[in-house]
Design a protein around this motif. Sequence first.
Motif, PDB file in Angstrom:
ATOM      1  N   ALA A  14     -56.075 -59.329  42.663  1.00 23.47           N
ATOM      2  CA  ALA A  14     -55.719 -58.362  41.673  1.00 23.47           C
ATOM      3  C   ALA A  14     -55.486 -56.912  41.803  1.00 23.47           C
ATOM      4  N   THR A  15     -56.301 -56.460  42.560  1.00 25.74           N
ATOM      5  CA  THR A  15     -56.216 -54.972  43.066  1.00 25.74           C
ATOM      6  C   THR A  15     -55.024 -54.859  43.919  1.00 25.74           C
ATOM      7  N   GLY A  16     -54.944 -55.883  44.974  1.00 28.57           N
ATOM      8  CA  GLY A  16     -53.745 -56.018  45.829  1.00 28.57           C
ATOM      9  C   GLY A  16     -52.446 -55.974  45.113  1.00 28.57           C
ATOM     10  N   ALA A  17     -52.478 -56.799  44.282  1.00 24.23           N
ATOM     11  CA  ALA A  17     -51.009 -56.923  43.513  1.00 24.23           C
ATOM     12  C   ALA A  17     -50.693 -55.470  42.812  1.00 24.23           C
ATOM     13  N   ARG A  18     -51.846 -55.253  42.276  1.00 26.14           N
ATOM     14  CA  ARG A  18     -51.516 -53.736  41.526  1.00 26.14           C
ATOM     15  C   ARG A  18     -51.046 -52.735  42.548  1.00 26.14           C
ATOM     16  N   VAL A  77     -62.270 -60.883  36.769  1.00 28.68           N
ATOM     17  CA  VAL A  77     -62.563 -61.777  37.793  1.00 28.68           C
ATOM     18  C   VAL A  77     -63.731 -62.098  37.910  1.00 28.68           C
ATOM     19  N   HIS A  78     -64.028 -63.248  38.767  1.00 24.64           N
ATOM     20  CA  HIS A  78     -65.255 -63.912  38.810  1.00 24.64           C
ATOM     21  C   HIS A  78     -65.960 -63.762  40.118  1.00 24.64           C
ATOM     22  N   TYR A 131     -60.794 -60.268  42.799  1.00 26.37           N
ATOM     23  CA  TYR A 131     -60.723 -58.860  42.444  1.00 26.37           C
ATOM     24  C   TYR A 131     -59.968 -58.334  43.617  1.00 26.37           C
ATOM     25  N   ASP A 132     -59.989 -58.880  44.833  1.00 25.24           N
ATOM     26  CA  ASP A 132     -59.136 -58.406  45.860  1.00 25.24           C
ATOM     27  C   ASP A 132     -57.673 -58.768  45.661  1.00 25.24           C
TER      28      ASP A 132
END
Length: 79
Positions: free
Chosen positions: A43-47, A34-35, A40-41
């Motif tokens: 990507a981690t939310g999807a995870r 992430v940039h 980041y939120d």
Amino acid sequence: MAQLRLSEAYYSAVGEPLDYVKAYMWAIIAATHVHNEYEYDIATGARDDLTEVMSPHDIARAKQLAHEWLARNGQWSSK
């Protein structure tokens, strides 16, 4: 973020076969590329959403695959 799009493709079975393990793996990888905090939120939310439909065994397998991919590509991060 290409990695997040791959995760979404495996999660929704659009363009790729349904595969929660690969979706989780790519979400982890996306979080390391992430940039900014917003990405980041996402990507981690999807995870985190995937944990609701996956077994602990499948989550462990996805984490292992992500770790291997990141190590192989010299991109391992502690995130």
